[in-house]
Design a protein around this motif. Sequence first.
Motif, mmCIF file in Angstrom:
data_model
loop_
_atom_site.group_PDB
_atom_site.id
_atom_site.type_symbol
_atom_site.label_atom_id
_atom_site.label_comp_id
_atom_site.label_asym_id
_atom_site.label_seq_id
_atom_site.Cartn_x
_atom_site.Cartn_y
_atom_site.Cartn_z
ATOM 1 N N SER A 105 0.862 -1.124 0.047
ATOM 2 C CA SER A 105 -0.094 0.093 0.013
ATOM 3 C C SER A 105 0.773 1.235 -0.080
ATOM 4 C CB SER A 105 -0.950 0.136 1.104
ATOM 5 O OG SER A 105 -1.986 -0.976 1.053
ATOM 6 N N ARG A 106 1.697 1.309 0.795
ATOM 7 C CA ARG A 106 2.750 2.568 0.712
ATOM 8 C C ARG A 106 3.430 2.679 -0.505
ATOM 9 N NH1 ARG A 106 5.763 0.482 6.505
ATOM 10 N NH2 ARG A 106 4.465 1.514 7.696
ATOM 11 N N LEU A 107 4.123 1.595 -1.000
ATOM 12 C CA LEU A 107 4.651 1.705 -2.149
ATOM 13 C C LEU A 107 3.959 2.203 -3.302
ATOM 14 C CD1 LEU A 107 7.331 -1.070 -1.794
ATOM 15 C CD2 LEU A 107 7.625 1.483 -1.299
ATOM 16 N N THR A 108 2.505 1.715 -3.522
ATOM 17 C CA THR A 108 1.855 1.963 -4.700
ATOM 18 C C THR A 108 1.255 3.432 -4.386
ATOM 19 O OG1 THR A 108 0.028 0.893 -3.474
ATOM 20 C CG2 THR A 108 1.145 -0.320 -5.227
ATOM 21 N N GLN A 109 0.923 3.792 -3.204
ATOM 22 C CA GLN A 109 0.400 5.333 -3.116
ATOM 23 C C GLN A 109 1.660 6.241 -3.734
ATOM 24 O OE1 GLN A 109 -2.395 6.387 -2.262
ATOM 25 N NE2 GLN A 109 -3.196 4.343 -2.525
ATOM 26 N N VAL A 110 2.964 5.893 -3.076
ATOM 27 C CA VAL A 110 4.067 6.818 -3.221
ATOM 28 C C VAL A 110 4.203 6.776 -4.940
ATOM 29 C CG1 VAL A 110 6.610 6.919 -3.027
ATOM 30 C CG2 VAL A 110 5.337 6.719 -1.270
ATOM 31 N N MET A 111 4.056 5.835 -5.526
ATOM 32 C CA MET A 111 4.491 5.435 -6.795
ATOM 33 C C MET A 111 3.397 6.275 -7.727
ATOM 34 S SD MET A 111 6.384 5.007 -9.292
ATOM 35 C CE MET A 111 7.637 3.680 -8.871
ATOM 36 N N ALA A 112 1.896 6.219 -7.282
ATOM 37 C CA ALA A 112 1.205 7.108 -7.800
ATOM 38 C C ALA A 112 1.096 8.475 -7.948
ATOM 39 C CB ALA A 112 -0.320 6.575 -7.189
ATOM 40 N N SER B 199 -2.484 9.106 -0.299
ATOM 41 C CA SER B 199 -3.600 8.439 0.465
ATOM 42 C C SER B 199 -3.028 7.348 1.211
ATOM 43 C CB SER B 199 -4.679 8.228 -0.261
ATOM 44 O OG SER B 199 -4.607 7.398 -1.133
ATOM 45 N N GLY B 200 -3.622 6.630 1.940
ATOM 46 C CA GLY B 200 -3.134 5.543 2.689
ATOM 47 C C GLY B 200 -3.452 5.900 3.981
ATOM 48 N N GLY B 201 -3.577 7.112 4.691
ATOM 49 C CA GLY B 201 -3.750 7.397 5.723
ATOM 50 C C GLY B 201 -3.110 6.613 7.024
ATOM 51 N N ASP B 202 -3.882 6.333 8.088
ATOM 52 C CA ASP B 202 -3.362 5.500 9.017
ATOM 53 C C ASP B 202 -2.576 4.178 8.868
ATOM 54 O OD1 ASP B 202 -4.587 7.421 10.821
ATOM 55 O OD2 ASP B 202 -6.264 6.105 11.341
ATOM 56 N N VAL B 203 -2.772 3.695 7.759
ATOM 57 C CA VAL B 203 -2.520 2.189 7.357
ATOM 58 C C VAL B 203 -1.069 2.437 7.088
ATOM 59 C CG1 VAL B 203 -2.521 0.363 5.621
ATOM 60 C CG2 VAL B 203 -4.604 1.128 6.911
ATOM 61 N N CYS B 204 -0.853 3.585 6.268
ATOM 62 C CA CYS B 204 0.577 3.802 5.694
ATOM 63 C C CYS B 204 1.314 4.630 6.501
ATOM 64 C CB CYS B 204 0.379 4.513 4.526
ATOM 65 S SG CYS B 204 0.024 3.501 2.973
ATOM 66 N N THR B 205 0.685 5.522 7.386
ATOM 67 C CA THR B 205 1.798 6.406 8.536
ATOM 68 C C THR B 205 2.018 5.541 9.879
ATOM 69 O OG1 THR B 205 -0.246 7.203 9.484
ATOM 70 C CG2 THR B 205 0.679 8.487 7.511
ATOM 71 N N LEU C 229 10.149 6.249 3.333
ATOM 72 C CA LEU C 229 10.017 6.478 2.075
ATOM 73 C C LEU C 229 8.559 7.443 2.093
ATOM 74 C CD1 LEU C 229 10.575 7.103 -1.039
ATOM 75 C CD2 LEU C 229 9.471 4.711 -1.220
ATOM 76 N N TYR C 230 7.452 6.655 2.633
ATOM 77 C CA TYR C 230 6.225 7.253 2.532
ATOM 78 C C TYR C 230 5.898 8.722 3.297
ATOM 79 C CZ TYR C 230 1.073 7.469 3.009
ATOM 80 O OH TYR C 230 -0.015 8.243 2.857
ATOM 81 N N MET C 231 6.777 8.578 4.445
ATOM 82 C CA MET C 231 6.428 10.024 5.288
ATOM 83 C C MET C 231 7.377 10.994 4.565
ATOM 84 S SD MET C 231 4.534 8.810 7.601
ATOM 85 C CE MET C 231 4.658 10.141 8.736
ATOM 86 N N ARG C 232 8.432 10.842 3.887
ATOM 87 C CA ARG C 232 9.215 11.819 3.138
ATOM 88 C C ARG C 232 8.336 12.109 2.043
ATOM 89 N NH1 ARG C 232 13.655 8.908 1.567
ATOM 90 N NH2 ARG C 232 13.123 8.754 -0.645
ATOM 91 N N VAL C 233 7.627 11.411 1.312
ATOM 92 C CA VAL C 233 6.566 11.748 0.036
ATOM 93 C C VAL C 233 5.628 12.532 0.801
ATOM 94 C CG1 VAL C 233 5.415 10.862 -1.651
ATOM 95 C CG2 VAL C 233 7.767 10.175 -1.525
ATOM 96 N N GLU C 234 4.982 12.090 1.988
ATOM 97 C CA GLU C 234 3.905 12.894 2.482
ATOM 98 C C GLU C 234 4.248 14.210 2.791
ATOM 99 O OE1 GLU C 234 0.662 11.614 5.719
ATOM 100 O OE2 GLU C 234 2.795 11.895 6.527
#
Length: 144
Positions: A65-72, A98-104, A128-133
């Motif tokens: 989930s994290r990686l697909t959100q970041v790639m999108a 997006s991804g909210g609580d699951v990704c963070t 990575l997700y937090m950096r892109v957020e």
Amino acid sequence: MGLQIPGTGDSVSGPTAFFNRTYDETMALLIEARNYIAYNETADQRGLPPQVRLQVSYESLRVTSRLTQVMAWLLAQKAVHAGELTTQQVAGDEYALSGGDVCTDPSGPDNEDLPAGLRSLLERSHKLYMRVERLDEQVRRAVA
């Protein structure tokens, strides 16, 4: 003139080495996650109690989930750089990270019940997700 990315000297409004590196990092993690799930996850789960096997599956989905959100998100930014979308378009909710609580949620890497390979993927995908957020927030603030 575009949004400056703090500490990099790069601008969000033009093609940058920063985005290319982040894209390459994301792609490498996606491939690593795919290989882990395809080739190692089943072997790593042998002998684990059912509740831990379920947690391994859940955490694998969190990585994906994290990686697909970041790639999108990155692909939307590349579309801006290519002139296919405007900065205003990608600042809308449709292109938001997006991804909210699951990704963070940072849990997982310190869970010794999980296989080491999965813990590593969890830790790196979270960073990575937090950096892109943070980048997503900067882009939205710049447009607003």
